[in-house]
Design an enzyme around this catalytic site. Structure first.
Site, PDB file in Angstrom:
ATOM      1  N   ASP A 258      46.362  21.046  30.290  1.00 31.03           N
ATOM      2  CA  ASP A 258      47.532  21.857  29.952  1.00 31.03           C
ATOM      3  C   ASP A 258      47.816  22.777  31.146  1.00 31.03           C
ATOM      4  OD1 ASP A 258      49.125  22.910  27.287  1.00 31.03           O
ATOM      5  OD2 ASP A 258      48.787  24.500  28.761  1.00 31.03           O
TER       6      ASP A 258
ATOM      7  N   TRP B  39      44.988  23.276  25.762  1.00 30.36           N
ATOM      8  CA  TRP B  39      44.518  24.518  26.385  1.00 30.36           C
ATOM      9  C   TRP B  39      43.351  25.165  25.665  1.00 30.36           C
ATOM     10  CZ3 TRP B  39      44.967  27.497  22.200  1.00 30.36           C
ATOM     11  CH2 TRP B  39      45.974  27.167  21.276  1.00 30.36           C
ATOM     12  N   ASN B  40      43.003  24.691  24.456  1.00 29.78           N
ATOM     13  CA  ASN B  40      42.112  25.526  23.642  1.00 29.78           C
ATOM     14  C   ASN B  40      40.644  25.443  24.049  1.00 29.78           C
ATOM     15  OD1 ASN B  40      42.085  22.905  22.583  1.00 29.78           O
ATOM     16  ND2 ASN B  40      41.366  23.636  20.613  1.00 29.78           N
TER      17      ASN B  40
ATOM     18  N   GLY C 105      45.231  16.693  21.408  1.00 29.36           N
ATOM     19  CA  GLY C 105      46.371  17.593  21.235  1.00 29.36           C
ATOM     20  C   GLY C 105      46.889  17.511  19.817  1.00 29.36           C
ATOM     21  N   SER C 106      48.152  17.831  19.658  1.00 27.34           N
ATOM     22  CA  SER C 106      48.718  17.901  18.309  1.00 27.34           C
ATOM     23  C   SER C 106      48.986  16.495  17.760  1.00 27.34           C
ATOM     24  CB  SER C 106      50.013  18.698  18.360  1.00 27.34           C
ATOM     25  OG  SER C 106      50.945  18.024  19.170  1.00 27.34           O
TER      26      SER C 106
ATOM     27  N   GLU D 236      48.746  22.742  10.020  1.00 26.47           N
ATOM     28  CA  GLU D 236      47.700  23.382  10.810  1.00 26.47           C
ATOM     29  C   GLU D 236      48.243  24.707  11.365  1.00 26.47           C
ATOM     30  OE1 GLU D 236      46.958  21.591  14.648  1.00 26.47           O
ATOM     31  OE2 GLU D 236      44.798  21.785  14.357  1.00 26.47           O
TER      32      GLU D 236
ATOM     33  N   LYS E 153      44.970  15.175  33.145  1.00 27.04           N
ATOM     34  CA  LYS E 153      46.094  16.113  33.113  1.00 27.04           C
ATOM     35  C   LYS E 153      45.770  17.211  32.097  1.00 27.04           C
ATOM     36  CE  LYS E 153      49.590  16.851  30.716  1.00 27.04           C
ATOM     37  NZ  LYS E 153      49.560  18.324  30.704  1.00 27.04           N
TER      38      LYS E 153
ATOM     39  N   CYS F  61      40.047  22.739  16.965  1.00 28.70           N
ATOM     40  CA  CYS F  61      40.493  21.657  16.090  1.00 28.70           C
ATOM     41  C   CYS F  61      39.608  21.528  14.856  1.00 28.70           C
ATOM     42  CB  CYS F  61      40.511  20.350  16.872  1.00 28.70           C
ATOM     43  SG  CYS F  61      38.914  19.951  17.590  1.00 28.70           S
TER      44      CYS F  61
ATOM     45  N   GLU G 176      42.550  12.462  19.621  1.00 28.39           N
ATOM     46  CA  GLU G 176      41.852  13.553  18.930  1.00 28.39           C
ATOM     47  C   GLU G 176      42.902  14.589  18.567  1.00 28.39           C
ATOM     48  OE1 GLU G 176      38.616  13.471  18.375  1.00 28.39           O
ATOM     49  OE2 GLU G 176      38.085  11.766  19.619  1.00 28.39           O
ATOM     50  N   LEU G 177      43.271  14.652  17.295  1.00 29.94           N
ATOM     51  CA  LEU G 177      44.462  15.420  16.927  1.00 29.94           C
ATOM     52  C   LEU G 177      44.115  16.612  16.030  1.00 29.94           C
ATOM     53  CD1 LEU G 177      46.682  12.257  16.362  1.00 29.94           C
ATOM     54  CD2 LEU G 177      46.258  13.493  18.484  1.00 29.94           C
TER      55      LEU G 177
HETATM   56  P1  NAD Z   1      50.134  19.399  22.454  1.00 30.32           P
HETATM   57  O1  NAD Z   1      50.156  18.093  21.766  1.00 30.32           O
HETATM   58  O2  NAD Z   1      51.382  20.180  22.507  1.00 30.32           O
HETATM   59  O3  NAD Z   1      49.678  19.226  23.986  1.00 30.32           O
HETATM   60  C1  NAD Z   1      48.456  18.619  24.339  1.00 30.32           C
HETATM   61  C2  NAD Z   1      48.578  18.029  25.753  1.00 30.32           C
HETATM   62  O4  NAD Z   1      49.546  16.980  25.724  1.00 30.32           O
HETATM   63  C3  NAD Z   1      49.044  19.006  26.830  1.00 30.32           C
HETATM   64  O5  NAD Z   1      48.344  18.733  28.024  1.00 30.32           O
HETATM   65  C4  NAD Z   1      50.524  18.663  26.978  1.00 30.32           C
HETATM   66  O6  NAD Z   1      51.049  19.003  28.256  1.00 30.32           O
HETATM   67  C5  NAD Z   1      50.501  17.159  26.781  1.00 30.32           C
HETATM   68  N1  NAD Z   1      51.756  16.569  26.315  1.00 30.32           N
HETATM   69  C6  NAD Z   1      52.789  17.185  25.683  1.00 30.32           C
HETATM   70  N2  NAD Z   1      53.762  16.288  25.406  1.00 30.32           N
HETATM   71  C7  NAD Z   1      53.337  15.078  25.865  1.00 30.32           C
HETATM   72  C8  NAD Z   1      53.882  13.760  25.850  1.00 30.32           C
HETATM   73  N3  NAD Z   1      55.053  13.506  25.314  1.00 30.32           N
HETATM   74  N4  NAD Z   1      53.157  12.755  26.396  1.00 30.32           N
HETATM   75  C9  NAD Z   1      51.928  12.995  26.916  1.00 30.32           C
HETATM   76  N5  NAD Z   1      51.363  14.230  26.976  1.00 30.32           N
HETATM   77  C10 NAD Z   1      52.049  15.254  26.435  1.00 30.32           C
HETATM   78  O7  NAD Z   1      48.941  20.210  21.781  1.00 30.32           O
HETATM   79  P2  NAD Z   1      48.574  21.754  21.976  1.00 30.32           P
HETATM   80  O8  NAD Z   1      49.388  22.553  21.032  1.00 30.32           O
HETATM   81  O9  NAD Z   1      48.590  22.105  23.398  1.00 30.32           O
HETATM   82  O10 NAD Z   1      47.047  21.761  21.479  1.00 30.32           O
HETATM   83  C11 NAD Z   1      46.668  22.150  20.222  1.00 30.32           C
HETATM   84  C12 NAD Z   1      46.474  20.930  19.325  1.00 30.32           C
HETATM   85  O11 NAD Z   1      45.390  20.159  19.815  1.00 30.32           O
HETATM   86  C13 NAD Z   1      46.102  21.305  17.909  1.00 30.32           C
HETATM   87  O12 NAD Z   1      46.816  20.503  17.014  1.00 30.32           O
HETATM   88  C14 NAD Z   1      44.631  20.971  17.829  1.00 30.32           C
HETATM   89  O13 NAD Z   1      44.154  20.685  16.547  1.00 30.32           O
HETATM   90  C15 NAD Z   1      44.541  19.795  18.734  1.00 30.32           C
HETATM   91  N6  NAD Z   1      43.166  19.609  19.221  1.00 30.32           N
HETATM   92  C16 NAD Z   1      42.444  18.540  18.727  1.00 30.32           C
HETATM   93  C17 NAD Z   1      41.117  18.362  19.124  1.00 30.32           C
HETATM   94  C18 NAD Z   1      40.283  17.227  18.567  1.00 30.32           C
HETATM   95  O14 NAD Z   1      39.228  16.941  19.130  1.00 30.32           O
HETATM   96  N7  NAD Z   1      40.708  16.579  17.498  1.00 30.32           N
HETATM   97  C19 NAD Z   1      40.546  19.250  20.031  1.00 30.32           C
HETATM   98  C20 NAD Z   1      41.300  20.314  20.500  1.00 30.32           C
HETATM   99  C21 NAD Z   1      42.619  20.474  20.092  1.00 30.32           C
END
Ligand code: NAD
Length: 540
Positions: A203, A177-178, A251-252, A405, A201, A307, A273-274
């Site tokens: 958020d 979502w960020n 995501g995370s 983080e 897909k 991130c 990209e985490l």
């Molecule tokens: P998250 O991992 O909870 O969710 C990210 C996405 O994954 C969402 O769309 C969510 O619905 C989906 N998701 C959740 N569980 C899943 C599963 N089991 N299988 C597949 N998809 C699933 O992350 P968040 O908290 O929404 O986002 C913040 C994180 O994203 C932070 O850790 C941040 O550092 C990271 N981030 C990284 C980058 C990068 O480029 N490295 C950029 C932006 C954000």
């Protein structure tokens, strides 16, 4: 309170779709054309997103069911065959138009991004600029990245090799979502240019921005079904990983590990990209007047929900006091606000859950003896999820925010006596996404950078110059990810290399088979001689 975050597949904000339209901040007229783009059979329920600035219900967004994901991928796969055969120049024209349109129509998407994520307009504009930059980059460089490559064969004279880059098929994009616009599109752009289809897909909290982006792509001339949007939480994300040919996940780190495991089982490529726990070193020779505003931006842009955001300040002890004397007042002076204009420096956190995590990290550090030089308060006077930009000093080693983080407006301070100590401090984390070094001597900063374990190291800037360099690969070392976005690397991840190796000289009767037909030890003697000559001529 509504939350936007989930990673275990459950979505706790599925609502009664019959709520009256007047419940929501966004007019149904604005939402209806966007949600029409969702691939949904309306079996998955409806999600209520929240306006972070006030906590009010923002919009009701229909969710996809697992069967809709299967349907979206099937349709995308069918459309991809023609698209891969479409001349590259035509595919590039669509991207070119997208880059123009996103700048022209920026006020619409800036409002939507702000309303879905709670960020400041300045941070929202960085997303618009990023997409325009990324489109331009791939329009200009795409032909070079996708061009066939000639390589020498086993026996240079007899064999010719051409390496082609072929699209993998359907690329799944899972976004957090960020950065609702950037993270919806920045992988989709090279994927589509390379001849793939994309199923995205986002958020659930930021689906409308992603749908707006899909609508803009259609306006730019992208044929139907090539960019499909499915909505939902982790369950729908997990379903997508089951069906696509490459997954680009942002995501995370925790969710990234799950996605990587599934991709490994299916033997599909994964770009991950985490998270980050990014350090910034201010060296003894840094120009502090220039550094202070840059470091403030590096730590608090998008309220730290970035991130690449800086969460650890590593200060050379010779300048530490001087730096903090200027830095802390600048942090305290940051203006928080939720207007749809450029007046605020820092916006809101996205959700109650994010606020809770940030406050817990700060409270933990304070309880263990840290000192707050700025912030450390929930700013409920501005809005329900606002948190003051926070600087923490004298942290004990076991403070949670030194390791995990925070993903919020919180930065810790530590002091070092040398560049060597700084490198050690910067690398003292399992994450390795971004790092920043401030020094008057760029050559010295480059030498330090070579020892830092991070996918990007930015000298005399926090993150923007690295993110904005669309030709430069961007991604994480260690537990911050796998693969890279941007540049040639993104195209290569979403295409398969195919080597077509041709024997030359058949007409002239010269081939491996004519040589083998001689029999005995002649072929091995000829080949041994040929290899010696090739070595002497330094043929590759
Ligand atoms: P998250 O991992 O909870 O969710 C990210 C996405 O994954 C969402 O769309 C969510 O619905 C989906 N998701 C959740 N569980 C899943 C599963 N089991 N299988 C597949 N998809 C699933 O992350 P968040 O908290 O929404 O986002 C913040 C994180 O994203 C932070 O850790 C941040 O550092 C990271 N981030 C990284 C980058 C990068 O480029 N490295 C950029 C932006 C954000």
């Amino acid at each position: 309170m509504a939350t936007a975050h989930e990673s275990d597949g459950a979505l706790d904000d599925v609502i009664d779709p019959e709520l009256p339209a007047s419940t929501y901040v966004l007019e149904p007229d604005l939402v209806a054309p966007l949600v029409r783009r969702i691939v949904t059979s309306h079996d998955g329920g409806t999600h209520r997103s929240t306006l972070p600035f006030t906590g009010a219900p923002l919009a009701a967004v229909p969710l996809s069911a697992p069967a809709d994901v299967v349907a979206a991928v099937e349709r995308a796969r069918a459309a991809q065959h023609d698209w891969a055969g479409t001349p590259l120049a035509e595919r590039a024209r669509v991207l070119d138009r997208l880059g123009v349109l996103v700048l022209e129509r920026q006020s619409e998407i800036l409002d939507l991004i702000q309303m879905e994520s709670g960020k400041s307009r300045r941070s929202a504009f960085e997303e618009v600029a990023d997409i325009a930059q990324t489109c331009r980059h791939y329009v200009v460089r795409g032909r070079r990245y996708l061009a066939d490559r000639r390589e020498p064969g086993a026996l240079s004279v007899l064999t010719g090799v051409r390496v082609h880059r072929r699209p993998v098929g359907v690329v799944g994009v899972i976004a957090p979502w960020n950065f609702p616009l950037t993270l919806a599109l920045s992988e989709a752009i090279p994927a589509l240019l390379a001849g793939n289809a994309v199923v995205l897909k986002p958020d659930p909290q930021t689906s409308l921005s992603a749908l707006w982006a899909a609508e803009l792509f259609a306006e730019a001339g992208l044929p139907d079904d090539l960019l499909a949007v499915v909505t939902g939480g982790g369950q729908i994300g997990a379903e997508l990983v089951e069906h696509v040919d490459h997954i680009a996940f942002t995501g995370s780190t925790a969710t990234g590990r799950t996605v990587a495991a599934k991709a490994g089982e299916r033997l599909i490529g994964a770009t991950l990209e985490l998270g980050g726990k990014n350090p910034l070193y201010v060296a003894a020779d840094a120009d502090l007047d220039a550094a202070v505003p840059g470091v403030v931006r590096a730590c608090f842009s998008n309220a730290g929900q970035l991130c690449m955001s800086i969460e650890r300040l590593v200060l050379h002890e010779r300048i530490a006091d001087d730096f903090l004397e200027r830095f802390v007042p600048a942090v305290r002076a940051l203006k928080l606000g939720g207007g749809l204009d450029y007046t605020a420096d820092v916006g809101s956190l996205v959700s109650a859950q994010q606020l809770e995590k940030v406050a817990a990290h700060v409270d933990d550090a304070l309880a263990k003896g840290a000192r707050a030089l700025a912030g450390a308060v929930h700013r409920s006077d501005v809005g329900p999820f606002f948190y003051a930009p926070t600087v923490l000093d004298h942290l004990p080693d076991d403070a949670v925010c030194l390791r995990e983080e925070t993903f919020g407006p919180v930065v810790s301070v530590s002091r070092v006596a040398s560049d060597d100590e700084a490198v050690h401090a910067m690398n003292d984390t399992e994450l390795g996404l971004n790092a920043s070094i401030w020094s008057a001597d760029v050559a010295r900063a480059r030498r330090i950078a070579a020892r830092v374990e991070a996918g990007t190291v930015v000298i005399n800037d926090g993150y923007l110059q690295a993110w904005g360099s669309a030709a430069a690969p961007m991604g994480g070392m260690k537990a911050s990810g796998l693969g890279r976005r941007h540049g040639r690397e993104a195209i290569e991840a979403m295409t398969e290399a195919q080597s077509v190796v041709a024997q030359r000289g058949l007409r002239a009767g010269v081939s491996m088979d004519t040589l083998y037909a001689v029999g005995g030890d002649v072929p091995s003697r000829v080949l041994t001689g040929a290899m010696r000559v090739m070595r002497r001529l330094r043929l590759p």
